[in-house]
Design an enzyme around this catalytic site. Structure first.
Site, PDB file in Angstrom:
ATOM      1  N   ASP A  38       3.023   0.836  13.390  1.00 44.56           N
ATOM      2  CA  ASP A  38       2.210  -0.376  13.374  1.00 44.56           C
ATOM      3  C   ASP A  38       2.818  -1.596  14.057  1.00 44.56           C
ATOM      4  OD1 ASP A  38       0.040   0.795  12.009  1.00 44.56           O
ATOM      5  OD2 ASP A  38       1.061   0.519  10.109  1.00 44.56           O
ATOM      6  N   ASP A  45       0.798  -1.213   0.000  1.00 46.30           N
ATOM      7  CA  ASP A  45       0.000   0.000   0.000  1.00 46.30           C
ATOM      8  C   ASP A  45       0.838   1.274   0.000  1.00 46.30           C
ATOM      9  OD1 ASP A  45       0.820  -0.456   2.622  1.00 46.30           O
ATOM     10  OD2 ASP A  45      -1.203  -0.552   3.453  1.00 46.30           O
TER      11      ASP A  45
END
Length: 886
Positions: free
Chosen positions: A482, A71
């Site tokens: 993350d 992404d």
């Protein structure tokens, strides 16, 4: 696991990149006319994965040719010989950082050398550029670009649907692209060179994740989400007649053309109330399979169905493996076994607890089995074993209660593909890695298939901070989005675990005590629990501190030079200080909330801060700060600064924005005054590393624009001169979060990226020239050339050339010549100007790499074509000199 993947540094990017005015001129002079360049080798500090893999694409006519898209971290090609992935978009530069987000990939089955990538990260204002379709005729070794009149969203909601980009399997000059934001369906008839909207396509989509979102992120229309061809309705050289298109519209999700895209019709009788994430066609049996979810994903989705459409009769069959009422997830990850097309698989992509689910049918969806099932709740029986010994951190240090297990089978499992040449091999992406198996058919015989990470070489972390201590077992500490971050004791080995006790979802800042590197501190974001942690053994083990009242996020943190105290500027409240390890905190005075904080690296009671153009100094351990009288600093908050190890009051500050002050500043009086470096146009990071041989001052590193060129730069003479150490093939998009040199290894630098992990480089220059321009004589003396073929395929290859000045005087320009023995042809060459006449090739320096000091090197690379043989050149000339070749 990955949840949002919103750009970590959106605010910094908005301040530093998105302003639409030219950069401010240097305060007192321009940059040198030429820049030196050094030859660096670049690698990743191995983490292996760390991000969402929304797409995997196998070529349908060449075995072992596969691609993966991420992404925000670019695209990759699988290398069967090394069992690893090769990054393909490292050449994306600073000004087009959004092109590291890949919304779709397509591999040409007619000509397997061709591959296409639809790129762009955000469809809202966060991304400064429109999207583009990149095309390559050498499997991604080099690219050409077709700019689009709209943006694409590789990191937007719905990014796991697809593929949005598709090549006509019968006439490969025809491609389709599904666009977001109401821009419709687009087509190219010249192999991706130009694109035009398919004006007859009737539906641009209408689904928005959250229509009330004023940022434009969740409120964007997700648009056209996949395209697939029925190859049985065409012949080689003629456009395929039947094309299916998926639309983000819950009542009108699937359209078809039977006249090669001239007209389009909504498929009658189709399910409503869902979005079709995937549409996969089995042309042999005449079935179009569709995976539906009630939302666009990739992390949301509460209900779903699987359907099969008969292309011959127009009949629809609900083939869902479980009843809709029993789902708490949507379906995606849809694939067909091309060796046995009746075999179909799909995933419960949005099932987080207790795990994802994978479904398999060998009778075209009539019956299904599951990758795992309950025996008696909460106990599970798995059809698989999972071995994460190559990436042990994938357990996340968890010890869950049944039915949850660790490691998980996955989450955000939108991509799942069976190898079209090997029914036993399957790959699937998750929010944290890419898994695979090579004994999948054990599933059908009652055995258990083995799942392992198949992610080596694919590095997809977003880096917020870096620190390289001068001693101790750790070579590098990283603060990551993350997955928290890692302590690397060996850059070539995947660490066993991310930071734990506590485990932050995102680490925003970290620091160590300069004179006592065993003392380390980190801060970050956590859904609940403390946002600060300490280590007294060089980061090997951690314990949680206590948060002051009001903390809502990590912010920045600084450790005193001796580790006796800490200053923390968290989100949600003001700057705080503590002695010891954060059992209690006191508010600092004289400094605004949200300031960036750092420590002096020699005086344990001196700390610094910066906020909105003002520099702040504390000499009492962070209790009180005073605003410096320094002026001319950047007015915004896109600033990073560091104090030089071992020297009190020596501070370097980088940052700014293109609509104001932007550059690199130096203070030698503890921030009382700053001097701007006139030879630096713009700078965003600054860091220090081991001094060059013979130098007394540490080496400086920066991600900057110098001499009109964006790059990673090094100076060994306090910024008087600069050497560009990366090249156009190694740019990695946005590198503005952090940089540091290695205090133990001269020339080694660690570079942050936003999606390509931690990059580190090592120099071939043992002498450490400063950079500099000048009027040195033309090349003279000895030279050496290393010519290396780095990649080769049928009819094409990629090569790197390193030219070394082995004489005793510097060069101020160079022209290298050679002849190909087999008639090879250069197609594209970077980091040099070039010309070819017959077999003879000349490569000349460009403006920034003409100066080559004695003992230093310069490199360039190229792609080319070959037939018959691809022998290396045996002789190279520099003017009238013959270089040693190897």
């Amino acid at each position: 696991m990955r949840r949002t993947r919103i750009l970590t540094a959106v605010l910094a990017l908005a301040a530093g990149l998105l302003a639409g005015v030219p950069p401010a001129a240097a305060a007192d002079g321009g940059a040198p006319d030429t820049l030196a360049a050094d030859t660096y080798t670049w690698h990743n500090a191995r983490i292996d994965g760390g991000g969402f893999v929304p797409g995997i694409v196998f070529n349908r006519t060449e075995k072992n040719l596969a691609y993966a898209r991420t992404d925000i971290g670019g695209a990759y090609r699988w290398s069967e010989s090394t069992r690893s992935w090769t990054p393909l978009l490292d050449s994306v530069g600073w000004d087009e950082w959004g092109h590291t987000g890949v919304v779709s990939l397509a591999s040409d089955s007619v000509d397997p050398d061709k591959v296409y990538a639809a790129v762009g990260t955000y469809t809202n204002s966060w991304d400064p550029t429109n999207g583009a379709v990149l095309r390559s005729s050498d499997r991604g070794a080099s690219w050409q670009k077709a700019d689009l009149p709209f943006k694409l969203g590789g990191n937007m909601p719905g990014r796991g649907m697809g593929e949005r980009l598709a090549i006509d399997p019968n006439k490969d000059s025809v491609l389709y692209l599904g666009a977001p934001s109401g821009k419709g369906l687009w087509r190219s008839t010249d192999s991706g060179v130009s694109w035009s909207q398919v004006t007859g396509f009737p539906n641009v989509g209408d689904y928005q994740q959250d229509p009330s979102d004023t940022t434009g992120y969740a409120s964007d229309n997700q648009g056209i989400v996949w395209v697939t061809f029925d190859e049985s309705t065409g012949t080689s050289g003629s456009a395929t007649k039947t094309v299916y298109v998926g639309v983000a519209d819950k009542d009108n999700a699937v359209y078809r053309s039977t006249d090669a895209g001239a007209t389009w019709t909504r498929l009658a009788g189709q399910p409503i109330g869902y979005l079709a994430h995937k549409g996969v066609l089995d042309a042999r049996n005449g079935y179009l399979y569709l995976a539906y979810s009630d939302t666009g994903g990739p992390y949301d989705g509460g209900k779903g169905q699987l359907w099969r459409y008969s292309t011959a009769t127009g009949g629809w069959t609900n083939i869902s493996p479980v009843a809709e009422a029993d789902t708490s997830y949507g379906f995606s990850g849809l694939t067909v076994d091309r060796q046995h097309p009746g075999t179909v698989m799909a995933t419960a992509y949005s099932s987080w607890w207790p795990d994802t689910q994978i479904f398999r049918s060998t009778d075209s969806g009539a019956t299904w089995t599951k990758a795992w099932d309950y025996t008696s709740y909460p106990n599970r029986s798995n059809r698989y074993t999972i071995d994460v010994s190559s990436s042990p951190w994938l357990t996340f240090g968890a010890n869950p209660s049944p039915p949850e297990q660790t490691p998980k089978l996955g989450w955000m499992t939108e991509s799942l593909e069976i190898d079209p040449f090997d029914s036993d091999r399957m790959m699937y992406g998750t929010g944290a890695t890419l898994y695979g198996t090579e004994n999948l058919t054990q599933w059908d015989s009652g055995g258990r298939f083995t799942v392992t990470p198949m992610v080596r070489g694919l590095e997809e972390t977003s880096v917020n901070d870096l620190a390289a201590p001068p001693s101790g077992g750790a070579q590098l500490f990283s603060a990551l989005g993350d997955i928290g971050g890692f302590r690397h004791t060996d850059l070539t080995t995947v660490p066993s675990m991310m930071y734990t006790s506590p485990t932050f979802t995102t680490t925003t800042s970290l620091d160590f005590a300069e004179a006592n590197p065993d003392t380390v501190v980190r801060v970050g974001d956590l859904d609940s629990g403390p946002g600060i942690a300490f280590s007294t053994d060089n980061g090997a083990n951690w314990f949680a501190g206590t948060d002051p009242s009001g903390v809502s996020g990590g912010g920045t943190v600084a450790a005193a030079a001796d580790g006796s105290r800490f200053v923390w500027s968290p989100a949600g409240t003001g700057v705080q200080y503590t002695t010891g390890f954060g059992s209690s905190w006191s508010a600092s005075s004289g400094i605004p909330a949200g300031a960036v904080v750092e420590s002096d690296r020699a005086d344990a009671k001196t700390f610094y801060g910066f906020k909105s153009g003002k520099f702040y100094v504390s000499t009492d351990g962070g209790a009180t700060f005073s605003a410096s009288a320094a002026t001319g600093l950047p007015s915004g908050d896109s600033v990073r600064f560091k104090a030089l190890p071992g020297t009190k009051g020596d501070v370097w500050l980088a940052g700014g924005a293109s609509d104001g002050a932007y550059g690199l500043w130096h203070s030698t009086d503890g921030g009382a005054t700053f001097t701007r470096l006139s030879n630096v146009d713009q700078a965003d990071t600054v860091g220090f590393g081991k001094a060059a041989p013979g130098a007394s001052y540490q080496t400086l590193y920066t991600s900057a624009k110098i001499g009109g060129v964006r790059g990673i730069f090094r100076s060994t003479d306090r910024g008087a001169t600069w050497t560009r150490i990366n090249d156009d093939a190694h740019q990695w998009g946005w590198t503005g979060a952090a940089i540091t040199g290695d205090p133990r290894v001269y020339g080694r630098v660690y570079v942050s990226t936003n999606g390509r992990g931690v990059i580190y480089g090592d120099t071939s220059d043992s002498g450490g020239d400063g950079g500099g321009g000048g009027t040195d004589p033309p090349p003279a003396g000895a030279c050496a050339v290393v010519y290396r073929i780095t990649n080769q395929w049928a009819g094409g290859f990629q090569a790197d050339v390193r030219l070394t000045n082995t004489g005793s005087t510097p060069w101020s320009g160079w022209t290298l010549g050679w002849s190909f023995a087999n008639g090879q042809t250069v197609g594209r060459l970077w980091n040099a100007d070039w010309a070819q006449s017959g077999k003879a090739v000349t490569a000349r320096n460009v403006s920034w790499n003409g100066t080559v000091a004695a003992g230093s090197s310069v490199s360039f690379g190229f792609t080319g074509t070959w037939t018959g043989a691809n022998d290396r050149p045996t002789a190279f000339t520099l003017g009238d000199r013959t270089c040693t070749a190897s």
